[in-house]
Motif scaffolding. Structure first.
Motif, PDB file in Angstrom:
ATOM      1  N   ALA A   1      28.411  96.919  -1.884  1.00 42.66           N
ATOM      2  CA  ALA A   1      28.138  96.175  -3.080  1.00 42.66           C
ATOM      3  C   ALA A   1      28.172  94.636  -3.080  1.00 42.66           C
ATOM      4  O   ALA A   1      27.151  93.984  -3.558  1.00 42.66           O
ATOM      5  N   VAL A   2      29.278  94.310  -2.297  1.00 39.47           N
ATOM      6  CA  VAL A   2      29.418  92.862  -2.465  1.00 39.47           C
ATOM      7  C   VAL A   2      28.508  92.128  -1.516  1.00 39.47           C
ATOM      8  O   VAL A   2      28.069  90.983  -1.860  1.00 39.47           O
TER       9      VAL A   2
ATOM     10  N   PRO B   1      25.434  92.728  -0.392  1.00 39.06           N
ATOM     11  CA  PRO B   1      24.092  92.607  -0.934  1.00 39.06           C
ATOM     12  C   PRO B   1      23.970  91.582  -1.888  1.00 39.06           C
ATOM     13  O   PRO B   1      23.148  90.492  -1.877  1.00 39.06           O
ATOM     14  N   ALA B   2      25.049  91.386  -2.608  1.00 36.81           N
ATOM     15  CA  ALA B   2      25.058  90.404  -4.001  1.00 36.81           C
ATOM     16  C   ALA B   2      25.401  88.995  -3.302  1.00 36.81           C
ATOM     17  O   ALA B   2      24.514  88.081  -3.679  1.00 36.81           O
ATOM     18  N   LEU B   3      26.130  88.945  -2.016  1.00 34.36           N
ATOM     19  CA  LEU B   3      26.374  87.836  -1.390  1.00 34.36           C
ATOM     20  C   LEU B   3      25.024  87.091  -0.733  1.00 34.36           C
ATOM     21  O   LEU B   3      24.805  86.106  -0.842  1.00 34.36           O
TER      22      LEU B   3
ATOM     23  N   VAL C   1      22.154  87.618  -1.804  1.00 33.14           N
ATOM     24  CA  VAL C   1      21.171  87.412  -2.785  1.00 33.14           C
ATOM     25  C   VAL C   1      21.471  86.120  -3.347  1.00 33.14           C
ATOM     26  O   VAL C   1      20.536  85.088  -3.209  1.00 33.14           O
ATOM     27  N   VAL C   2      22.787  85.797  -3.575  1.00 31.12           N
ATOM     28  CA  VAL C   2      23.269  84.440  -3.862  1.00 31.12           C
ATOM     29  C   VAL C   2      22.996  83.612  -2.733  1.00 31.12           C
ATOM     30  O   VAL C   2      22.276  82.258  -3.245  1.00 31.12           O
TER      31      VAL C   2
ATOM     32  N   VAL D   1      20.224  83.361  -0.434  1.00 34.16           N
ATOM     33  CA  VAL D   1      19.005  82.930  -0.430  1.00 34.16           C
ATOM     34  C   VAL D   1      18.872  82.215  -1.570  1.00 34.16           C
ATOM     35  O   VAL D   1      17.974  81.217  -1.165  1.00 34.16           O
ATOM     36  N   VAL D   2      19.270  82.403  -2.828  1.00 31.43           N
ATOM     37  CA  VAL D   2      18.811  81.524  -3.874  1.00 31.43           C
ATOM     38  C   VAL D   2      19.532  80.094  -3.624  1.00 31.43           C
ATOM     39  O   VAL D   2      18.632  79.089  -3.739  1.00 31.43           O
TER      40      VAL D   2
ATOM     41  N   ILE E   1      17.463  78.380  -1.088  1.00 34.09           N
ATOM     42  CA  ILE E   1      16.053  77.852  -1.608  1.00 34.09           C
ATOM     43  C   ILE E   1      16.305  76.625  -2.443  1.00 34.09           C
ATOM     44  O   ILE E   1      15.568  75.350  -1.981  1.00 34.09           O
ATOM     45  N   ALA E   2      17.319  76.707  -3.203  1.00 38.78           N
ATOM     46  CA  ALA E   2      17.614  75.294  -4.056  1.00 38.78           C
ATOM     47  C   ALA E   2      17.925  74.235  -3.128  1.00 38.78           C
ATOM     48  O   ALA E   2      17.432  73.137  -3.459  1.00 38.78           O
TER      49      ALA E   2
ATOM     50  N   ASP F   1      14.843  72.811  -1.334  1.00 44.63           N
ATOM     51  CA  ASP F   1      13.907  72.257  -2.081  1.00 44.63           C
ATOM     52  C   ASP F   1      14.353  70.747  -2.663  1.00 44.63           C
ATOM     53  O   ASP F   1      13.628  69.693  -2.480  1.00 44.63           O
ATOM     54  N   ARG F   2      15.755  70.652  -3.010  1.00 45.13           N
ATOM     55  CA  ARG F   2      16.307  69.312  -3.111  1.00 45.13           C
ATOM     56  C   ARG F   2      16.228  68.381  -2.007  1.00 45.13           C
ATOM     57  O   ARG F   2      15.767  67.332  -2.154  1.00 45.13           O
TER      58      ARG F   2
END
Lengths: 605, 48
Positions: free
Chosen positions: B15-16, B18-20, B22-23, B25-26, B29-30, B33-34
């Motif tokens: 569970a943890v 995959p969640a980490l 995803v976080v 990856v986001v 990306i952020a 971009d900056r």
């Protein structure tokens, strides 16, 4: 469904094949979701957009909000069912023989993972630099995410981080078979606090929906938002679980304080934000859902029985108060509402505990319970009002809001610290004579108890009880002993002293909280021999934790305990801060949208 | 150290992680971009 003999269960657990299966499954799900998100954001697929649009039309919301709502509803039902089932299993059978040997853990795990996914669905959905709302957060120059989606994903992450922290915890301190282990509080608190995130999501959606897409009809909106506040009561009431099973390992004065928190915040906010009837509806929704889940867990799955608090009295008080003109002064409304919940509301709950709870609120804890509850109830009432004002875009100055929230947190901390302060009498002894009844091979006993010193227990103790639990199946049996003299008591029903049952005499009077073991099974994993239920014996009165949580390792240095608690505290304060920041940001968005509407009206007239 | 001793850590893997991811990856990306925007802004300044 396989549940091994708890006496033979290792203190940790083993089910490698299941874990590998679940890891592969979750990995594939994550990759597929990431792939869909990437394809959606780069316009390689359009069906995800159409799915969101369809859900939005059905619910009368924007597409991103509808997707998150559908996910989170499934999530909370799954996680809540798994959670109640899990607590029932542990109360009835003790620790597990493996991480996934307990079927309820699947529900909790899947539920919490999808809570995170629900938030992320709202985050990844808006594309092409479209701003999902006025409160949206910029992720890249072409990607804006709704702040409530980020908060929901944060709640999911906070709850999930509870799992690995829980392991570190168990390694340091041994397994604590209590709901109130700090890491357990993270697991359930994350899901609990996400319910307020649903309300924020609905509101953030409305601000964007007002500027383009259609909004839900008034009756549907009333129903959805009132239901969300009902979910808020369920979410905030998760901490009362041990009291609901009659296996509270903490002083009873905690119970009214916890009820006041979960009543004051959602009920005050529901009445102020949604309008007449919403607080009452929210309480009814709470009772309906908890009733159905109780039926499934106890009657369908056959696990330990539990009851729950009423909330109806508090809801009616808030509805009545809502009929006065005080509702035009929301902060005062919150304070007075909290005061009423803390006094009259708790008197109604006291009657309710007498009717249905295994252990009613004894006179002995009334004064202390009230002192612990009242400041918390008033503070939470004000916080509920602040939440409603935030949703209306009318938050008072930052200083007022921050001071109110900080004072409330301080009141809760002070009450909690006081509640945790319990004493064990020096040189206390219990002389017990047991009369054996029951079938051969499954002996049960009727006990006669004499406590020394003679003045140990006053005229109105919180409880003098015998508890037997973790015996398997519906394994929680408690007996409030009948007082036969100033320091003598006797059983009113036979208690089991065989197999895996842990049977003990429990005493709580004022600050004193202690116990005397009657029967404890041998436990190979802990290297503990059986403590037999002899026909008569005199044993020392000891701290409860040494019997109820035999698994606990109490030999670790105190500073590690402090540091471990500090880590959990910081994580928890971050989530509460997240809730406040999200509310404030949405409030600003709502205020801007209202100002724009006013300007439009002005220019038209 | 037995596998069996790490009850919750084992539960955490499916569970943890995959969640980490995803976080992660986001956030990646952020941040990218900056960084790119900052570079563009600097380029624009340089060309002026």
């Amino acid at each position: 469904m396989h549940l091994a003999d708890p006496g033979a269960a290792p203190v940790g657990g083993a089910a490698l094949d299941q874990v590998i299966g679940l890891t592969v499954g979750a990995g594939v799900v994550t990759l597929v979701l990431l792939f869909i998100a990437w394809q959606h954001r780069t316009h390689r697929i359009e069906w995800f957009q159409r799915l969101g649009d369809l859900a939005g039309r059905l619910l009368g919301t924007t597409a991103w909000a509808a997707l998150a709502l559908v996910f989170i509803t499934v999530t909370l039902v799954t996680a809540d069912l798994g959670f109640m089932w899990d607590v029932s299993l542990h109360a009835g059978r003790g620790r597990d023989d493996g991480p996934l040997a307990n079927p309820a853990h699947y529900f909790i795990l899947v539920g919490l993972f999808f809570l995170f996914i629900a938030g992320m669905a709202a985050v990844v959905f808006p594309r092409d630099a479209a701003k999902p709302s006025r409160s949206a957060v910029r992720i890249t120059s072409s990607w804006f995410a709704p702040v409530s989606g980020i908060y929901l994903a944060g709640c999911g992450l906070y709850a999930l981080i509870g799992f690995p922290l829980d392991d570190v915890w168990h390694r340091l301190f041994g397994q604590d078979v209590t709901l109130w282990g700090p890491t357990h509080l993270m697991l359930i608190g994350g899901a609990g606090l996400s319910t307020l995130g649903i309300i924020l999501l609905l509101r953030e959606n409305e601000v964007s929906a007002n500027e383009g897409a259609g909004t839900a009809p008034t009756w549907l909106r009333w129903l959805i938002v009132s239901t969300a506040f009902g979910a808020g009561i369920i979410g905030l009431s998760v901490f009362q679980n041990e009291f609901e099973y009659g296996v509270a390992q903490f002083r009873m004065s905690f119970q009214p304080m916890l009820i006041a928190i979960s009543a004051a915040i959602p009920l005050v906010a529901a009445r102020l934000f949604v309008g007449p009837g919403a607080a009452f509806f929210a309480a009814c929704f709470f009772l309906g859902v908890r009733g159905v889940i109780s039926f499934i867990v106890t009657d369908v799955f056959g696990q330990a029985h539990y009851v729950f608090s009423l909330y109806l009295g508090s809801a009616i008080l808030i509805e009545l108060l809502g009929a006065t003109s005080l509702r035009r002064k929301p902060l005062w409304f919150g304070a007075v509402g909290g005061f009423l919940i803390g006094t009259v509301g708790m008197a109604i709950e006291a009657v309710w505990t007498r009717l249905v709870f295994p252990f009613p609120w004894a006179k002995d804890m009334w004064a202390e319970g009230l002192a612990m509850t009242l400041p918390v109830a008033v503070g939470c009432g004000v916080c509920g009002a602040l939440f409603a004002l935030g949703l209306q875009g009318r938050l008072p100055s930052k200083r007022v809001s921050v001071v109110a929230v900080v004072l409330t947190l301080l009141a809760i901390s002070a009450s909690t610290a006081n509640g945790l302060y319990a004493t064990v009498p020096d040189n206390g002894k219990a002389t017990v004579s047991l009369q054996q009844v029951g079938m051969p091979g499954k002996p049960e006993v009727i006990a006669k108890v004499r406590l020394e010193p003679a003045n140990l227990i006053d005229a109105n103790p919180t409880w003098v009880q015998i508890l037997a639990w973790q015996g398997g199946g519906e394994g929680v049996i408690s007996d409030r002993l009948h007082r036969t003299g100033p320091n003598t008591w006797e059983s009113t029903k036979p208690m089991p002293v065989y197999g895996n049952w842990k049977t003990l005499l429990r005493l709580q009077d004022g600050r004193m909280m202690a116990a005397v073991p009657i029967f404890l099974p041998a436990d190979e994993a802990l290297n503990a021999p059986e403590l037999p239920a002899s026909a008569s014996f005199t044993r020392d009165i000891v701290p409860e934790i040494s019997i109820l949580q035999r698994e606990r390792n109490l030999d670790v240095p105190t500073w590690t305990w402090g540091v471990a608690n500090l880590v959990v505290l910081i994580c928890s304060l971050l989530v509460i801060a997240g809730l406040c920041v999200t509310t404030a940001r949405i409030s600003r968005g709502v205020a801007e949208a209202d100002a724009r509407d006013d300007r439009l009206e002005m220019s038209l007239t | 150290m037995r596998f069996a001793d790490h009850h919750a850590a084992v539960l955490a893997i499916p569970a943890v992680l995959p969640a980490l991811v995803v976080v992660g990856v986001v956030v990646m990306i952020a941040v990218r971009d900056r960084r790119e925007q900052r570079r563009k802004a600097e380029d624009a300044e340089d060309s002026e």
